[in-house]
Every structure is written in C-alpha cells, then in structure tokens.
Write an enzyme that holds these catalytic residues in place. Structure first.
Site, mmCIF file in Angstrom:
data_model
loop_
_atom_site.group_PDB
_atom_site.id
_atom_site.type_symbol
_atom_site.label_atom_id
_atom_site.label_comp_id
_atom_site.label_asym_id
_atom_site.label_seq_id
_atom_site.Cartn_x
_atom_site.Cartn_y
_atom_site.Cartn_z
ATOM 1 N N GLU A 183 0.822 -1.193 0.000
ATOM 2 C CA GLU A 183 0.000 0.000 0.000
ATOM 3 C C GLU A 183 0.864 1.253 0.000
ATOM 4 O O GLU A 183 1.995 1.256 0.476
ATOM 5 C CB GLU A 183 -0.931 -0.010 1.221
ATOM 6 C CG GLU A 183 -1.909 -1.158 1.113
ATOM 7 C CD GLU A 183 -2.885 -1.250 2.280
ATOM 8 O OE1 GLU A 183 -4.060 -1.504 2.019
ATOM 9 O OE2 GLU A 183 -2.472 -1.062 3.432
ATOM 10 N N CYS A 238 3.441 8.477 1.244
ATOM 11 C CA CYS A 238 4.032 7.487 2.141
ATOM 12 C C CYS A 238 4.138 6.181 1.361
ATOM 13 O O CYS A 238 3.125 5.637 0.921
ATOM 14 C CB CYS A 238 3.122 7.337 3.357
ATOM 15 S SG CYS A 238 3.663 6.054 4.486
ATOM 16 N N CYS A 286 6.928 -7.470 6.868
ATOM 17 C CA CYS A 286 8.141 -7.016 7.559
ATOM 18 C C CYS A 286 8.561 -8.097 8.536
ATOM 19 O O CYS A 286 7.725 -8.708 9.196
ATOM 20 C CB CYS A 286 7.876 -5.708 8.310
ATOM 21 S SG CYS A 286 9.353 -5.057 9.131
ATOM 22 N N CYS A 311 7.449 -5.859 15.219
ATOM 23 C CA CYS A 311 7.161 -4.952 16.335
ATOM 24 C C CYS A 311 5.769 -5.271 16.870
ATOM 25 O O CYS A 311 4.834 -5.560 16.099
ATOM 26 C CB CYS A 311 7.248 -3.502 15.883
ATOM 27 S SG CYS A 311 8.890 -3.104 15.255
ATOM 28 N N CYS A 369 2.436 -3.390 15.487
ATOM 29 C CA CYS A 369 2.362 -3.046 14.055
ATOM 30 C C CYS A 369 1.661 -4.137 13.249
ATOM 31 O O CYS A 369 2.037 -5.306 13.303
ATOM 32 C CB CYS A 369 3.772 -2.823 13.514
ATOM 33 S SG CYS A 369 3.815 -2.547 11.742
ATOM 34 N N GLY A 392 6.977 -2.235 5.765
ATOM 35 C CA GLY A 392 8.348 -2.726 5.672
ATOM 36 C C GLY A 392 9.376 -1.843 6.338
ATOM 37 O O GLY A 392 9.120 -0.695 6.674
ATOM 38 N N SER A 396 12.281 6.233 7.423
ATOM 39 C CA SER A 396 11.933 5.903 8.803
ATOM 40 C C SER A 396 12.458 4.514 9.114
ATOM 41 O O SER A 396 12.214 3.563 8.371
ATOM 42 C CB SER A 396 10.408 5.934 8.963
ATOM 43 O OG SER A 396 10.040 5.440 10.243
ATOM 44 N N SER A 408 12.121 5.242 14.811
ATOM 45 C CA SER A 408 10.991 4.787 15.620
ATOM 46 C C SER A 408 11.515 4.413 16.995
ATOM 47 O O SER A 408 12.107 3.347 17.163
ATOM 48 C CB SER A 408 10.347 3.576 14.952
ATOM 49 O OG SER A 408 9.795 3.969 13.718
ATOM 50 N N LEU A 409 11.286 5.273 17.963
ATOM 51 C CA LEU A 409 11.882 5.077 19.283
ATOM 52 C C LEU A 409 10.944 4.272 20.196
ATOM 53 O O LEU A 409 11.276 3.188 20.645
ATOM 54 C CB LEU A 409 12.212 6.451 19.872
ATOM 55 C CG LEU A 409 13.226 6.516 20.993
ATOM 56 C CD1 LEU A 409 14.512 5.793 20.640
ATOM 57 C CD2 LEU A 409 13.513 7.978 21.329
ATOM 58 N N ASN A 418 -2.761 3.385 16.307
ATOM 59 C CA ASN A 418 -3.891 3.042 15.437
ATOM 60 C C ASN A 418 -4.204 1.562 15.586
ATOM 61 O O ASN A 418 -3.374 0.721 15.251
ATOM 62 C CB ASN A 418 -3.552 3.361 13.976
ATOM 63 C CG ASN A 418 -3.404 4.840 13.772
ATOM 64 O OD1 ASN A 418 -4.290 5.619 14.138
ATOM 65 N ND2 ASN A 418 -2.275 5.268 13.227
ATOM 66 N N CYS A 473 -1.005 5.217 10.042
ATOM 67 C CA CYS A 473 0.274 4.561 10.327
ATOM 68 C C CYS A 473 0.050 3.221 10.997
ATOM 69 O O CYS A 473 -0.737 3.118 11.931
ATOM 70 C CB CYS A 473 1.105 5.362 11.319
ATOM 71 S SG CYS A 473 1.238 7.063 10.943
HETATM 72 N N1 SAH Z 1 9.692 0.079 9.435
HETATM 73 C C1 SAH Z 1 9.843 1.466 9.584
HETATM 74 C C2 SAH Z 1 8.899 2.284 8.747
HETATM 75 C C3 SAH Z 1 7.486 1.810 8.626
HETATM 76 S S1 SAH Z 1 6.474 1.948 10.055
HETATM 77 C C4 SAH Z 1 9.750 1.867 11.036
HETATM 78 O O1 SAH Z 1 9.376 1.039 11.850
HETATM 79 O O2 SAH Z 1 10.115 2.994 11.346
HETATM 80 C C5 SAH Z 1 6.144 3.696 10.154
HETATM 81 C C6 SAH Z 1 5.819 4.191 11.564
HETATM 82 O O3 SAH Z 1 4.530 3.724 12.003
HETATM 83 C C7 SAH Z 1 6.813 3.701 12.598
HETATM 84 O O4 SAH Z 1 7.180 4.739 13.472
HETATM 85 C C8 SAH Z 1 6.020 2.653 13.304
HETATM 86 O O5 SAH Z 1 6.527 2.401 14.577
HETATM 87 C C9 SAH Z 1 4.640 3.259 13.325
HETATM 88 N N2 SAH Z 1 3.578 2.315 13.628
HETATM 89 C C10 SAH Z 1 3.567 0.981 13.429
HETATM 90 N N3 SAH Z 1 2.399 0.451 13.838
HETATM 91 C C11 SAH Z 1 1.649 1.468 14.306
HETATM 92 C C12 SAH Z 1 0.324 1.569 14.835
HETATM 93 N N4 SAH Z 1 -0.447 0.498 14.932
HETATM 94 N N5 SAH Z 1 -0.121 2.784 15.191
HETATM 95 C C13 SAH Z 1 0.663 3.881 15.043
HETATM 96 N N6 SAH Z 1 1.897 3.846 14.528
HETATM 97 C C14 SAH Z 1 2.400 2.655 14.180
HETATM 98 FE FE1 SF4 Z 2 8.407 -3.471 10.511
HETATM 99 FE FE2 SF4 Z 2 8.299 -0.828 11.059
HETATM 100 FE FE3 SF4 Z 2 6.154 -2.437 11.489
HETATM 101 FE FE4 SF4 Z 2 8.324 -2.663 13.040
HETATM 102 S S1 SF4 Z 2 6.963 -0.868 12.869
HETATM 103 S S2 SF4 Z 2 7.160 -4.385 12.144
HETATM 104 S S3 SF4 Z 2 9.961 -2.271 11.582
HETATM 105 S S4 SF4 Z 2 7.084 -1.963 9.507
#
Ligand code: SAH
Ligand code: SF4
Length: 379
Positions: free
Chosen positions: A91, A104, A111, A115, A118, A179, A211, A233-234, A310, A353
């Site tokens: 997407e 975006c 991925c 995490c 996610c 990803g 990112s 992404s901290l 989200n 996101c």
């Molecule tokens: N893999 C990379 C980029 C894609 S994710 C990364 O992790 O940075 C883009 C952003 O969305 C990241 O900061 C991720 O932590 C955040 N994200 C992932 N799942 C989310 C969710 N359910 N709600 C809000 N942000 C989320």
């Molecule tokens: Fe992958 Fe980023 Fe999602 Fe973590 S937050 S699973 S690194 S896409």
C-alpha cells in the site's frame, strides 16, 4: 528477458546504455521521460534518436505494479493497493495538507521485524520490493494525481526550492509504509537516488525521509552513501521496554542507536533526527517515560512526533487518551524539545500509520471484518 527500466537509477541506466554502445546522455533523456513526464511508451520519447526508439521495445520495458484498488478517504487521504505478484500487495498513501503533499510509500511486502504494535509486522515477511516497485509507487501516485510535468515545459535551471515544491502536488516522500526500508538497503537506496536525481524526480534531500526501527549499521551506511532526512521509531525510553516492543532493540540497544543518530547528524540534510513515538495506553505514555526520554536524547538534536496508536484487529494495545498525549507532549516541550502529535489521517480507509497490511477489509457487512484476498479485489 527484457530489462525493466524502472529498476535502474542513473548509474545503472548509463551502464545499460553503454552496453548498447550508447552515450551517457541517453540515460538522462530516458530518465526524464520516465520520471519527469511519466512517459512509459518509448515511441513517444521524441528527443531519443529514432533508430534507438525503434529498438528499445525489443530490449526493454517499463513495468509498473498493477493498481488493485484506489480509495479516497473523507479527509482527502488517498490509498492505492498495488499488486506485486504471487499474491502479495503493498500500500501507498497520499496525505494532502495545506502547504505540502506527502506520499508514504512501502519498501517491503510484510516485515520481518515483528514490532508488537504493528499490523505489517503481524503479517510476517514476504519479500523485499525491487527498486522499480518502490519508485513505481511514486510513479503511480504522480500519474493519478496529475503531478507529472508536460514534456513541452521548460527543463531549465532548477528553481529555488520553495517555488519548486510549491508547484508540485507531491512535495515530500516518506518511507513509512509497509516494511523496514533499511532491511532492503540496496533497492531502497537506488530508489532514493531516483527520487533525488535532478534528471529523475528531483526532490530535495530534506523532503525525502527514511523511517527506521533502528538498524544501526545501515544507518551508518545511509549516512555515508545517501543521506536524507531520518526518522527513528523510538517508542520506549529504556532497553527493557523497547526490547519488548521492538525486538530489533535486542540486537541494537538504545546506547548504540543514540550514537548512530549522532553520527548521522554529521551528514544529514536536516540538523535534527525525528523520533517517532507511538502512544500506547498504559505501556509507554507516563510522565516518568517522558522524563526518561528527555535524559535519553540529551545529546541528540531532535524533534518528537507522537503517534496516537492506530488499532487493528487483535492488536492487544489501546490508544493513549488524548489528555495523556497532551501531557506527554508538554513535558517534552518544557525540556525545549519540539514535539508534534501526528494527526490521524485516512482512518475510514485504514490508511493510518501501522494499519497498512496489504489487504482490503470488506466493510459492507456490519460488525464483521473479513479479509478480502487479492484475487477477489482484482476480479
Ligand atoms: N519500518 C519502519 C517504517 C514503517 S512503520 C519503522 O518502523 O520505522 C512507520 C511508523 O509507524 C513507525 O514509526 C512505526 O513504529 C509506526 N507504527 C507501526 N504500527 C503502528 C500503529 N499500529 N499505530 C501507530 N503507529 C504505528
Ligand atoms: Fe516493521 Fe516498522 Fe512495522 Fe516494526 S513498525 S514491524 S519495523 S514496519
């Protein structure tokens, strides 16, 4: 097998033409046609020599991922679902704002980093996207939004950045879709080069953001080879909590990540790192967490972007209440850290996101969520 020209950056295209005995300016011409004018038909590339134009269709093609679905949310956010073969789809989301338009894009189907919060991570890893599939998302969005230049328009000196961006619909690109960009390093960097190249997309380094969840050696490599704006992404101020939320932290703990951020800033086109911080109710959103964060980033010039979580089915987390997000932001700002809270966009089309999952949810049956397969969507 024909060469898909979208897979090649300027160096690759120059080498490809050299193998045909053609001069480097051919690569420039074709790059402009592909990435500035959005022309996929070799026959219409009018400044390319006629005999070469006639020869190209036998040797090369312009192969784009197929669009399976194109949805627009009530707030103007638009999402495309693109088929990348073998039942995989990715997407790509356009977010219009008053003074900019951000695209975006995704870098992998799924991925591997898993995490906890996610949706992309929950689906597992399918494969890396190729350079053509990454740049193809920008191509499609430009095509759909009417953001390609007319071939007749002057291709002269590059105007000042403000003018240049004001005239564009897509002014910014963020690699924040599905990803982990730095886990697909080679293909991502070739796509970045195309985004930045004046003969191709011509975006400013400051307006292209990668990112990452924090793959330290790849952050260093990006710094040396193709520095663009960096978002990290901290999501947690301590290793204990971050280990739980982002398993990659077990390999590259916070002290190493902070050191990599400092090194990145030596070459970064922006003089700060953006720290993304997803606000998870009762998990990482207390005043103590905020204070610990301030200590953690003491030596790293940075901005914070708080992301309200989200939800997605079976996520196991909840979004922090707005009041707590505000309090968290206030504490950071009192420590003179610029802090913004991300507006949730495109919720009604699951474009926010962390919600990108490469499938389409069927909302026609009330109270029931059904995953529609790609074959169904395409039919
Ligand atoms: N893999 C990379 C980029 C894609 S994710 C990364 O992790 O940075 C883009 C952003 O969305 C990241 O900061 C991720 O932590 C955040 N994200 C992932 N799942 C989310 C969710 N359910 N709600 C809000 N942000 C989320
Ligand atoms: Fe992958 Fe980023 Fe999602 Fe973590 S937050 S699973 S690194 S896409």
């Amino acid at each position: 097998m024909k060469q898909n020209l979208l897979e090649l950056d300027a160096a690759g295209l120059t080498a490809w033409f050299a193998a045909l005995g053609e001069k480097p300016f051919r690569a420039k011409q074709v790059l402009r046609w592909l990435h500035q004018f959005g022309e996929a038909d070799f026959g219409r590339m009018s400044d390319v020599a006629k005999n070469l134009r006639a020869q190209l269709p036998e040797l090369a093609e312009v192969r784009l991922p197929q669009v399976l679905r194109d949805a627009t949310a009530t707030d103007g956010t638009r999402k495309w679902l693109l088929d990348v073969g073998n039942g995989n789809a990715v997407e790509c989301v356009f977010i219009p704002e008053e003074n900019r338009g951000t695209l975006c894009i995704s870098t992998q189907a799924g991925c591997a980093l898993d995490c906890a919060f996610c949706s992309t991570g929950k689906q597992g890893f399918n494969r890396n996207l190729t350079t053509g599939e990454i740049i193809g998302q920008l191509w499609w969005a430009k095509h759909a939004l009417g953001d390609f230049r007319m071939p007749g328009a002057a291709v002269g000196r590059r105007p000042a950045e403000t003018d240049f961006c004001a005239e564009r619909i897509i002014s910014n690109v963020v690699l924040m879709g599905m990803g982990e960009p730095l886990a697909n390093y080679e293909n991502v960097v070739a796509a970045l080069r195309l985004m930045l190249d004046d003969n191709a997309c011509g975006l400013s380094r400051r307006r292209v953001t990668v990112s990452t969840s924090g793959i330290v050696p790849a952050i260093d490599r990006l710094r040396d080879e193709c520095p663009v704006a960096l978002a990290v992404s901290l999501h947690a101020p301590t290793d204990g909590l971050r280990d739980r939320l982002l398993p990659i932290n077990r390999k590259y703990p916070l002290s190493e990540l902070m050191a990599a951020c400092r090194r990145y800033l030596e070459r970064s086109p922006r003089d700060f790192i953006t720290f993304e911080y997803v606000m998870l109710d009762g998990v990482n959103d207390s005043t103590e967490h905020a204070r610990a964060l301030i200590r953690l980033v003491r030596d790293v010039p940075c901005k914070f972007n708080l992301i309200p979580f989200n939800p997605f089915p079976a996520a196991g987390f909840a979004r922090s209440p707005a009041q707590r997000v505000r309090r968290f932001a206030e504490i950071l700002m009192q420590a003179h850290i610029v802090t913004t809270t991300r507006k949730t966009r495109g919720e009604d089309i699951d474009a926010a996101c962390g919600q990108l999952a490469g499938h389409v949810r069927d909302r026609t049956r009330r109270g029931e969520t059904r995953i529609v397969t790609i074959a169904e969507v395409a039919s």
